[in-house]
Design a protein around this motif. Structure first.
Motif, PDB file in Angstrom:
ATOM      1  N   ASP A  75       4.861   3.941 -17.635  1.00 55.26           N
ATOM      2  CA  ASP A  75       4.716   2.695 -16.660  1.00 55.26           C
ATOM      3  C   ASP A  75       6.139   2.472 -15.795  1.00 55.26           C
ATOM      4  N   PHE A  76       5.839   2.589 -14.585  1.00 57.17           N
ATOM      5  CA  PHE A  76       6.706   2.805 -13.636  1.00 57.17           C
ATOM      6  C   PHE A  76       6.688   2.115 -12.525  1.00 57.17           C
ATOM      7  N   GLY A  77       7.955   1.628 -11.578  1.00 55.05           N
ATOM      8  CA  GLY A  77       7.739   0.952 -10.394  1.00 55.05           C
ATOM      9  C   GLY A  77       9.196   0.377  -9.954  1.00 55.05           C
ATOM     10  N   GLY A  78       9.024  -0.091  -8.928  1.00 60.64           N
ATOM     11  CA  GLY A  78      10.331  -0.469  -7.958  1.00 60.64           C
ATOM     12  C   GLY A  78      10.098  -1.034  -6.522  1.00 60.64           C
ATOM     13  N   LEU A  79      10.888  -1.023  -6.034  1.00 61.12           N
ATOM     14  CA  LEU A  79      10.647  -1.638  -4.455  1.00 61.12           C
ATOM     15  C   LEU A  79      10.912  -0.579  -3.428  1.00 61.12           C
ATOM     16  N   MET A  80       9.882  -0.500  -2.609  1.00 62.49           N
ATOM     17  CA  MET A  80       9.926   0.529  -1.420  1.00 62.49           C
ATOM     18  C   MET A  80       9.752  -0.516  -0.315  1.00 62.49           C
ATOM     19  N   HIS A  81      10.684  -0.636   0.884  1.00 59.10           N
ATOM     20  CA  HIS A  81      10.828  -1.255   1.987  1.00 59.10           C
ATOM     21  C   HIS A  81      10.618  -2.830   1.475  1.00 59.10           C
ATOM     22  N   GLY A  82      11.523  -3.177   0.443  1.00 56.64           N
ATOM     23  CA  GLY A  82      11.458  -4.488   0.181  1.00 56.64           C
ATOM     24  C   GLY A  82      10.172  -4.843  -0.820  1.00 56.64           C
ATOM     25  N   THR A 136       0.883  -1.194   0.044  1.00 60.84           N
ATOM     26  CA  THR A 136      -0.023   0.017  -0.102  1.00 60.84           C
ATOM     27  C   THR A 136       0.766   1.273  -0.065  1.00 60.84           C
ATOM     28  N   ALA A 137       1.889   1.216   0.944  1.00 65.18           N
ATOM     29  CA  ALA A 137       2.867   2.487   0.926  1.00 65.18           C
ATOM     30  C   ALA A 137       3.437   2.602  -0.426  1.00 65.18           C
ATOM     31  N   ALA A 138       4.056   1.466  -1.147  1.00 69.26           N
ATOM     32  CA  ALA A 138       4.571   1.438  -2.268  1.00 69.26           C
ATOM     33  C   ALA A 138       3.790   2.368  -3.414  1.00 69.26           C
ATOM     34  N   GLY A 139       2.421   1.795  -3.432  1.00 69.07           N
ATOM     35  CA  GLY A 139       1.304   2.404  -4.169  1.00 69.07           C
ATOM     36  C   GLY A 139       1.224   3.538  -4.241  1.00 69.07           C
ATOM     37  N   ALA A 140       1.210   4.116  -2.695  1.00 70.90           N
ATOM     38  CA  ALA A 140       0.937   5.431  -2.757  1.00 70.90           C
ATOM     39  C   ALA A 140       2.307   6.392  -3.210  1.00 70.90           C
ATOM     40  N   ALA A 141       3.384   5.933  -3.034  1.00 72.11           N
ATOM     41  CA  ALA A 141       4.619   6.632  -3.475  1.00 72.11           C
ATOM     42  C   ALA A 141       4.568   6.710  -4.926  1.00 72.11           C
ATOM     43  N   PHE A 193       9.975   9.787  -3.098  1.00 72.41           N
ATOM     44  CA  PHE A 193       9.078   9.469  -2.477  1.00 72.41           C
ATOM     45  C   PHE A 193       9.055   7.994  -1.779  1.00 72.41           C
ATOM     46  N   GLY A 194      10.312   7.585  -1.634  1.00 72.97           N
ATOM     47  CA  GLY A 194      10.647   6.314  -0.691  1.00 72.97           C
ATOM     48  C   GLY A 194      10.984   5.155  -1.315  1.00 72.97           C
ATOM     49  N   HIS A 195      11.371   5.159  -2.715  1.00 69.47           N
ATOM     50  CA  HIS A 195      11.657   3.741  -2.911  1.00 69.47           C
ATOM     51  C   HIS A 195      13.293   3.700  -2.930  1.00 69.47           C
ATOM     52  N   GLU A 196      13.769   2.562  -2.534  1.00 69.86           N
ATOM     53  CA  GLU A 196      15.082   2.350  -2.593  1.00 69.86           C
ATOM     54  C   GLU A 196      15.545   1.636  -3.802  1.00 69.86           C
ATOM     55  N   ARG A 197      14.699   1.155  -4.672  1.00 69.41           N
ATOM     56  CA  ARG A 197      15.279   0.623  -5.974  1.00 69.41           C
ATOM     57  C   ARG A 197      14.085   1.012  -7.127  1.00 69.41           C
ATOM     58  N   ALA A 203      12.323   8.124 -12.194  1.00 67.14           N
ATOM     59  CA  ALA A 203      13.117   7.443 -11.457  1.00 67.14           C
ATOM     60  C   ALA A 203      13.434   8.210 -10.210  1.00 67.14           C
ATOM     61  N   ARG A 204      13.871   9.560 -10.514  1.00 67.56           N
ATOM     62  CA  ARG A 204      14.300  10.487  -9.227  1.00 67.56           C
ATOM     63  C   ARG A 204      12.880  10.663  -8.291  1.00 67.56           C
ATOM     64  N   LEU A 205      11.891  10.881  -8.752  1.00 66.70           N
ATOM     65  CA  LEU A 205      10.563  11.012  -7.891  1.00 66.70           C
ATOM     66  C   LEU A 205      10.369   9.954  -7.188  1.00 66.70           C
TER      67      LEU A 205
END
Length: 376
Positions: free
Chosen positions: A234-241, A160-165, A197-201, A191-193
């Motif tokens: 289309d973008f995404g990655g990992l936040m808190h794993g 949920t947190a990753a989606g909000a970011a 907003f909290g993504h580590e990757r 990528a910078r944004l």
């Protein structure tokens, strides 16, 4: 689900429950145990992630009525013990110059059948086969495909947190100019944004403008974005794993009539597929709902991929919303719903949200406007 900051760390009980769940699933599938190599499964089961995945053998063995055992090179034992110290996992090491496969064989039942991580190096699998030729090995994606599919509360919180970011990233990117910039410049902003907003990757930042939008996995290039372009983001990655993955299609200036038409078809298909989500529904049926709407509108042959994929500690994992997949949806499953239409040489449209299954239906983890956004 309200998102607070930061998430509570997973507990020893969380990891113990996952290992127990894995052992019981293995038994139901006729396995004598599971062998887990470094990668997403090992992190999910124990919290341990080696600093580097190398030629030195590291593996976790899970089997009924046996203490979970993590085999590691001696030089990595301190980090491994620190990571799993409260999980009930025993750590066994092996020295350089000894045979790690012979050491591993002490924890495997001769003549048994074991599931093994898909990402296991072939050299390691061959070494195990040579040390214990009586054992049969099966890939985990084949024998336990839904192992990580149902998320617990801590996992849902992170998703949920990753989606909000990711939503915050989209909200910010559409305020910036597109016309006259190259695709890779917008991708760099995404990528910078995400990181801000909290993504580590950051795993991907697709920016497909004009005809490039008709390539579903277009890699952002040096094409200059022009007024009148439809642009797939289309973008995404990992936040808190845990993963994020969202897609919106925008128009640079006023959209052409067919862009508006196709966008509405895709938006309608995405909404209908979301409304089809509920416990007990087959994955293939959610795909079918989206596909029928796009086909009836005359674009069926241009919807060239599945409707969705699972997400968790990786951005692509089971379950898959695809023709022929009879796996029933269960509360706690999380996946994308992302129908698209791609007209070669002209433009593409895709709309994607991450959705989790609840007792009553579905809940979106992405909540930005799905209307066709006009940008400058």
């Amino acid at each position: 689900m309200a998102v607070r900051w930061p998430p509570k760390p997973f507990s020893a009980d969380d990891y113990a429950a996952r290992m127990s769940r894995t052992i019981h699933a293995a038994q139901r599938s006729g396995l004598d145990g599971v062998i887990v190599a470094p990668g997403p499964d090992l992190v999910w089961l124990t919290g341990y992630e080696p600093t580097a995945i190398t030629e030195r053998l590291t593996l976790l063995v899970l089997a009924p009525r046996v203490r979970p055992t993590l085999l590691v090179p001696t030089l990595e034992r301190p980090d491994a013990e620190m990571a799993v110290r409260t999980t009930g996992v025993g750590v066994v090491d092996w020295d350089d110059g000894t045979d790690p496969y012979r050491t591993a064989s002490a924890f495997l039942r001769p003549g048994g059948t074991f599931g093994i991580s898909d990402g296991t190096w072939s050299s390691h699998l061959l070494g195990l086969q040579q040390a214990m030729p009586s054992i049969t090995y099966r890939g985990l994606s084949d024998c336990l495909p839904m192992l990580r599919a149902v998320k617990d509360g801590g996992e849902l919180y992170r998703l949920t947190a990753a989606g909000a970011a990711a939503d915050a990233t989209y909200t910010e990117i559409v305020r910036r100019p597109f016309a006259g910039r190259r695709e890779y410049e917008v991708a760099a902003d995404l990528a910078r944004l995400l990181r801000e907003f909290g993504h580590e990757r950051v795993d991907f930042t697709i920016v497909g403008s004009g005809p490039n939008g008709a390539e579903p996995h277009h890699e952002a290039g040096d094409r200059v974005i022009a007024p009148g372009d439809a642009v797939v983001l289309d973008f995404g990655g990992l936040m808190h794993g845990y993963g994020s993955d969202t897609t919106r299609t925008v128009s640079v200036g006023e959209p052409a009539e067919e862009v508006m038409l196709v966008h509405e078809v895709v938006r309608t298909a995405q909404q209908a597929a979301f409304e089809a989500v509920r416990p007990g529904v087959a994955c293939a049926d959610v795909d079918r709902v989206a596909r029928e709407i796009i086909t009836e509108a005359g674009y069926g042959e241009r919807f060239v991929h599945r409707t969705g994929h699972g997400i968790g500690v990786t951005t692509h994992e089971p379950p898959y919303l695809v023709t022929g997949e009879r796996q029933a949806l269960e509360p706690g499953m999380c996946f994308s719903i992302e129908p698209g239409v791609y007209l070669p040489g002209r433009f593409g449209v895709r709309i994607e949200d991450i959705v989790t299954v609840t007792e009553r239906g579905g809940r979106r983890l992405n909540n930005t406007d799905r209307a066709l956004q006009v940008v400058e």
